[in-house]
Structure formats: C-alpha cells, structure tokens
Design a protein around this motif. Sequence first.
Motif, mmCIF file in Angstrom:
data_model
loop_
_atom_site.group_PDB
_atom_site.id
_atom_site.type_symbol
_atom_site.label_atom_id
_atom_site.label_comp_id
_atom_site.label_asym_id
_atom_site.label_seq_id
_atom_site.Cartn_x
_atom_site.Cartn_y
_atom_site.Cartn_z
ATOM 1 N N CYS A 1 0.829 -1.197 0.000
ATOM 2 C CA CYS A 1 0.000 0.000 0.000
ATOM 3 C C CYS A 1 0.866 1.250 0.000
ATOM 4 O O CYS A 1 1.769 1.379 0.809
ATOM 5 C CB CYS A 1 -0.911 0.005 1.224
ATOM 6 S SG CYS A 1 -1.862 1.509 1.377
ATOM 7 N N PHE B 1 0.018 4.066 0.947
ATOM 8 C CA PHE B 1 -0.382 4.978 2.024
ATOM 9 C C PHE B 1 0.082 4.514 3.396
ATOM 10 O O PHE B 1 0.763 5.233 4.098
ATOM 11 C CB PHE B 1 -1.899 5.165 2.027
ATOM 12 C CG PHE B 1 -2.415 5.712 0.726
ATOM 13 C CD1 PHE B 1 -1.990 6.952 0.274
ATOM 14 C CD2 PHE B 1 -3.290 4.984 -0.056
ATOM 15 C CE1 PHE B 1 -2.442 7.465 -0.934
ATOM 16 C CE2 PHE B 1 -3.754 5.480 -1.259
ATOM 17 C CZ PHE B 1 -3.327 6.720 -1.704
ATOM 18 N N CYS B 2 -0.298 3.282 3.773
ATOM 19 C CA CYS B 2 -0.010 2.864 5.147
ATOM 20 C C CYS B 2 1.299 2.101 5.261
ATOM 21 O O CYS B 2 1.714 1.758 6.349
ATOM 22 C CB CYS B 2 -1.173 2.058 5.719
ATOM 23 S SG CYS B 2 -1.474 0.511 4.859
ATOM 24 N N GLN C 1 -1.991 -6.466 0.394
ATOM 25 C CA GLN C 1 -2.813 -5.542 1.161
ATOM 26 C C GLN C 1 -3.547 -4.530 0.270
ATOM 27 O O GLN C 1 -4.710 -4.249 0.465
ATOM 28 C CB GLN C 1 -1.884 -4.805 2.127
ATOM 29 C CG GLN C 1 -2.568 -4.081 3.219
ATOM 30 C CD GLN C 1 -1.594 -3.858 4.371
ATOM 31 O OE1 GLN C 1 -0.889 -4.768 4.799
ATOM 32 N NE2 GLN C 1 -1.535 -2.646 4.853
ATOM 33 N N CYS D 1 -7.379 -0.779 0.253
ATOM 34 C CA CYS D 1 -6.288 -1.285 1.090
ATOM 35 C C CYS D 1 -6.869 -1.925 2.339
ATOM 36 O O CYS D 1 -7.634 -1.290 3.064
ATOM 37 C CB CYS D 1 -5.318 -0.182 1.479
ATOM 38 S SG CYS D 1 -4.128 -0.769 2.710
ATOM 39 N N GLY E 1 -5.182 -2.716 4.871
ATOM 40 C CA GLY E 1 -4.470 -2.204 6.048
ATOM 41 C C GLY E 1 -5.079 -0.913 6.540
ATOM 42 O O GLY E 1 -5.506 -0.809 7.684
ATOM 43 N N CYS E 2 -5.167 0.077 5.668
ATOM 44 C CA CYS E 2 -5.741 1.363 6.124
ATOM 45 C C CYS E 2 -7.237 1.414 5.880
ATOM 46 O O CYS E 2 -7.867 2.412 6.205
ATOM 47 C CB CYS E 2 -5.003 2.570 5.544
ATOM 48 S SG CYS E 2 -4.526 2.555 3.823
HETATM 49 ZN ZN LIG Z 1 -2.969 0.987 3.248
#
Ligand SMILES: [Zn+2]
Length: 316
Positions: free
Chosen positions: A41, A43-44, A51, A63, A65-66
């Motif tokens: 990802c 972003f995270c 992910q 995502c 994760g986030c």
């Molecule tokens: Zn993420």
Amino acid sequence: MSQGFVSFVEVKQAVTMEAVLTRYGFFENLSRKGKNLAGLCPFCKGRSVRQFQVNPVKNAWYCFGCKAGGNILDFVAKHEGVSVRTAALKLNSWFELGLAEEAERPSAPSAPAETPKVAEEPPLATEETLPAENPPLTFTLKTLDPNHAELAALGIGTETIERFGAGYCAKGLMKGRLAIPIHSSRGELLAYAGLAVGEGETPRYLFPPKFHPALEVFNLHRLMEVPEETGPLHLAPEIEGVLRLAEEGVASALGLFDGSLSPKQEEALVGALSLYEGFLLVGEEFHDRTVARLARYATVRWVSDLSPQPATGISA
Ligand SMILES: [Zn+2]
C-alpha cells in the motif's frame, strides 16, 4: 490558482487506475491476483504484498491495512492530501483531458456528485466511548480441539473449523464453547469469540470483556488472500454465518457480530466493496438499519441462506 470544477464522471471515464498508478510509479510494483492487481500500500506502508488491491474492471482500489479505497479521484485526493474536486482538476491537467472548467457548480437542483450523500445520523452513545482499536492479543489458545465430539452439534465440518483456526475450548472463559479467533484487517490476532455449542445455550457468543466487536469485521484479513474475487461481497450477520458460508465454498465472506453495523464496520465494508459487485447478505439476523445503511452504497440482495430461492430484493 483555478477554483473551477471539472466533471468527476468525465475524469473517471477518461483516466484508468493503471494510468494514475503509473504516474506515481506504483504500477510496476503490483502483481496480478485473480482479476485484481495487488501490492504494497502506498499509504499505510503495510508489509503485506496483497494488502493494496486494484480492480481494473471497476477502476477501483482498496487497502486492507488502512481500510481506505475508492476510485481514481479518491486515490489522488488521498495521495495529494487535497479535496476530490482539486484531485479532478489535477487529473484534468496531468492527463491533458481538456475538460472545461466550470466557475461554479450550476446552482440548479443541487445534483449531488456520484458519491451517495449519506444522511448523518448521530452516533450511538456507546460508540463514543469506544477506543480507536482493539489491541493485539498477547497469547494464543494452544489446546483448541477442532475434532471434539461436542462440536458435532454445530453441524460445521472439522476442515472448516480448522481453516478458521478454531476449536473446542476445554478450560477458561471459553470453556465448553467453540473458540474462534478474530483478527484485525492486518491479520493480527485480537481475541477469541466463544460460540455456544448446544442448542439454546445462552449467551450465543462470549467475547473477552475488553474486546469491542463493533471495531472489527470478522474475516476481513482473509479477503486479501482469496485467489479471485467475482460477484458480490458476501456478508453474514454474525461469525457462525461466515463458517457456514465457508462450508458452502464461499471463501470471501465477511461477518458482523450481532447483525448490527457500527460506523467503523460500515467504513470497512464500503471500502472492501470497491473490489466487488454489490452486497449479498446471507442470514436472517441482520438489523433493518444495517440493511438500509448498506443499501445507500450499492445493490444489496438479502437471502436467508444460499439455497436456491427467491431473493428478498433491495437495491440502492
Ligand atoms: Zn494501506
């Protein structure tokens, strides 16, 4: 700086996720996973290469994760830290789309953009007191027995019970119950739910006192391992329904905990939805409010089980 608008719909039609990811240099790091593309990802910065997923057909991303997702506009807005409107202007300029900027949105019958306008409801009092997240569990139950004779009453196969890492618990808080691990969307073990085994035994589920089911969606972390996503996102009103769907061969099912839907759960489900075509609710214990809230985002079909039958059709 321009303060104009460009049509979100036209920008989305003109630019693919692939083009946006290529521009950021992310595309080459993705690999094919079924009909989706998957990778780290942006972003995270999670560590799972599954992910972050892109559905090229829907031109959408998500995502695990986030728990963020959406279309190209949402991606650029999040990456640049700007509004969706500014993201549209940037895309218009980057890809030389030549879309005419309007000085003002026509003030005529305020046509809301394509994101469904969600009527704000005050949060339930209990939700205000919830912590931001459930902490990971510091131990695992090592003596769970997926083969225990008592479990036969549930009518769920041993293979499925094993697949979920669950088993009969002979001692402690979950004694005499089927202990089922609950994970965060990132795959961290957070708690065990204790499902009653005997008919009519109450409560049906036991959770550890400091665990907050309203912060989680059951089985979300496994969604990124599913080899191929097609069709609707299956949702069960509680954990047991997810195990039963797995018995039916539906690997990508998610579960709520008591048929109700918290804002956090809603956010996670709507994000995951960007990889699927609508919701298929399986089970009778969904609260009406849960169904109504989900129907604002996508087509919702609601059936009591997966056997062939006329569906209770509800759509957005
Ligand atoms: Zn993420």
